[in-house]
Design an enzyme around this catalytic site. Structure first.
Site, mmCIF file in Angstrom:
data_model
loop_
_atom_site.group_PDB
_atom_site.id
_atom_site.type_symbol
_atom_site.label_atom_id
_atom_site.label_comp_id
_atom_site.label_asym_id
_atom_site.label_seq_id
_atom_site.Cartn_x
_atom_site.Cartn_y
_atom_site.Cartn_z
ATOM 1 N N CYS A 83 0.862 -1.129 0.054
ATOM 2 C CA CYS A 83 -0.152 0.072 -0.001
ATOM 3 C C CYS A 83 0.851 1.262 -0.035
ATOM 4 C CB CYS A 83 -1.051 -0.054 1.102
ATOM 5 S SG CYS A 83 -1.782 -1.505 1.298
ATOM 6 N N HIS A 144 -2.582 6.477 4.291
ATOM 7 C CA HIS A 144 -1.582 5.724 4.714
ATOM 8 C C HIS A 144 -0.087 6.497 4.108
ATOM 9 C CE1 HIS A 144 -0.513 1.266 4.934
ATOM 10 N NE2 HIS A 144 0.095 2.034 6.102
ATOM 11 N N LYS A 375 0.056 -9.888 -3.484
ATOM 12 C CA LYS A 375 0.562 -8.844 -2.543
ATOM 13 C C LYS A 375 1.875 -9.151 -1.890
ATOM 14 C CE LYS A 375 -1.071 -6.137 1.606
ATOM 15 N NZ LYS A 375 -2.137 -5.753 2.366
#
Length: 585
Positions: A83, A144, A375
């Protein structure tokens, strides 16, 4: 029918029809000098989770409609497989290691709202340039990218310091710790070690005290007092942060103020949707940028009761279908305000689905289709190849599919140029303006090479050989799957970037992605006549690329990612941080 045929054969009608067909997009583009932008970014969504990318069991009619009415990219690549670095690259149009936003260690994302690392103030986001061009700029949802640098309220990394006029959402990211009923997710293995160490120190202390009381051990009470004090200090040192994650990290903000601490997850989805539609309605009379950064489909998969049990893929499928419904609501708001033809809409995911995210037999992470990995894996396609869809009626040809290599970093120069701005000339911008490719005025992407990092470690490189159309990919480092052959790192929950958990390849593994998109059968000098030529070409590109890198402060260093109580956002008197201003309303 013969009359129609005669009409189409008329020397006057034919040029007129073709002229109208060709002229419409050009007229639209020339008259709309500053289109609106709605950028929709999903969280942890796999490319295999969307209907228009081949999923026939999760229903995504609204995302599919965007693809039908616009342009679908089949080789859309995130600049990082996690992310924080991926979103930093998206916002700045630059590989994240250029801004210090990629990891030099195993702390690969922002871990706390009270950490000092984040998107540096000297980075220029596309929002900042659009703001200078007169746009109203809003971010709704996940950030984030850090909050503070030196004090609790300096907000040096905050969205409002990076070009957004309005922010509503989470300065952090959604995690299972935000949901009291879910198993804790953040630093789970490390927390287990801390609990075990605390129990062992406590047991040693208790044993020493009992030994002293029974006369079995000769030890001074002063020593026991020090040991007990150390036990308490050790416990407090870590429990003060990890014991209150829900209060420290799971907060909602509106601009600079905290509205919920901790967040009330039952209403988060409705509030984010309400804020998004409200932003469109407030700014419909002037050019605007809305960056809707979904909390879907990250664990703990917040899903309203209306969508629970509706899909054939459990809670994860329910969550994706709810996000698709939210996309539809935003599209309806655009239509209702008469903005459809003046708004460029973009949909993507920040990286691939999280294969290892499971609870018992429940799969809580996404699916990456035919692509290997997911991921946290910087080289394999499953970690970085994501959905990418653009819609702009009358300007972009509907129903178009483009197989050229493109990047999330390309959004930066694309929106900046359309807004009438200019990209910064004092730094390297790795993204490329996509508009000529999207409109079909050029056949090939401007990207010849794309570099695939895992943290600051280069794992793979893609070469788009434009004269032949081939897309070569060389892997220099790959993670070691656990168990072997499983396709992911189920033993650890995340695949590492370096150390004993990776394999270095010399010569590198080579695939031609158009022939072998799953990267299942690496080529060799024996099976591919161009092997040595391709590897040499990619090697020279790596050398040139590395010459463009300059040292920068590491935002994800240990000192920048640890919890610092003096940086903790707090809506009360620290440490008594609690408020619910949405509930008050």
């Amino acid at each position: 029918s013969s009359f129609l045929l005669l009409c189409f054969r008329s020397p006057l009608v034919t040029p007129l029809i073709f002229g109208l067909l060709l002229q419409a997009p050009l007229t639209q583009l020339s008259t709309i000098t500053q289109p609106n932008f709605v950028l929709l970014l999903a969280d942890d969504l796999g490319i295999g989770d969307v209907g228009c990318y081949g999923n026939d069991t999760i229903r995504t009619p609204n995302i599919d409609r965007l693809a039908k009415e616009g342009v679908k990219l089949t080789q859309h690549i995130a600049a990082a497989p996690l992310c924080t670095p991926s979103r930093a690259a998206f916002l700045t149009g630059r590989y994240p290691l250029r801004s210090g936003m990629d990891a030099i260690n195993n702390y690969r994302v922002i871990f706390w709202n009270a950490a000092s690392g984040g998107l540096p103030p000297n980075e220029t986001t596309f929002a900042k340039i659009l703001q200078q061009q007169g746009y109203s700029t809003g971010l709704i949802g996940k950030w984030h990218q850090g909050v503070n640098c030196e004090s609790r309220n300096d907000h040096c990394h905050h969205p409002l310091k990076h070009g957004f006029d309005y922010f509503y959402g989470m300065p952090f990211t959604l995690i299972s710790d935000c949901q009291p009923t879910e198993t804790p997710e953040m630093d789970r293995a490390f927390r287990r070690k801390l609990w075990l160490s605390t129990q062992m120190i406590g047991l040693i202390t208790l044993t020493a005290v009992l030994g002293r009381l029974t006369g079995l051990i000769s030890v001074h009470w002063k020593t026991l007092t020090c040991l007990a004090g150390f036990s308490l200090l050790f416990f407090v040192s870590w429990f003060s942060s990890y014991g209150f994650i829900r209060y420290w990290n799971c907060i909602m903000m509106r601009n600079h103020g905290i509205t919920e601490q901790p967040m009330v997850t039952d209403r988060t989805t409705s509030l984010i949707l309400r804020e998004s539609i409200s932003f469109i309605e407030r700014n419909k009379h002037k050019p605007f940028l809305l960056f809707l950064s979904f909390l879907h489909s990250h664990t703990p998969l917040l899903t309203t009761e209306k969508f629970l049990g509706r899909s054939r893929h459990g809670l994860y499928g329910d969550n994706v279908e709810e996000m698709d419904w939210m996309v539809g609501q935003v599209l309806d708001a655009i239509d209702k305000e008469g903005l459809k033809d003046t708004t460029l809409i973009y949909f993507a995911s920040d990286h691939g689905g999280w294969l290892e995210r499971q609870e018992g037999k429940r799969q809580l992470g996404g699916w990456n289709g035919i692509y290997k990995g997911g991921k946290a894996m910087g080289g394999w396609e499953g970690g970085i190849r994501v959905p990418g869809i653009f819609r702009w009626p009358g300007v972009l040809p509907a129903g178009t599919v483009i197989d050229e290599p493109t990047s999330l970093m390309d959004i930066y120069p694309t929106v900046v140029h359309l807004a009438g701005g200019a990209v910064p000339q004092d730094r390297v911008i790795d993204g490329r303006d996509l508009l000529p490719l999207l409109r079909g005025t050029v056949a090939h992407s401007e990207h010849e090479f794309l570099f695939h990092y895992c943290g600051v470690h280069l794992h793979a490189v893609r070469w788009h050989q434009k004269d032949t159309g081939a897309v070569w990919k060389a892997h220099y480092v790959t993670p070691i799957f656990s168990p072997p052959g499983a396709g992911a790192c189920y033993g650890t929950g995340f695949c590492p970037c370096f150390g004993e958990g990776v394999t270095h390849h010399e010569p590198p593994l080579l695939s031609e992605l158009l022939q072998d998109p799953s990267e299942a059968k690496p080529l060799s000098a024996d099976t591919e006549p161009l092997f040595d030529t391709v590897i040499r070409k990619i090697g020279r590109a790596i050398e040139e690329h590395r010459r463009t890198l300059t040292p920068v402060p590491q935002q994800l260093s240990v000192s920048n990612v640890v919890w610092k109580p003096w940086l903790q956002p707090c809506c009360g008197m620290f440490p008594f941080c609690w408020c619910d201003k949405e509930g008050d309303n």
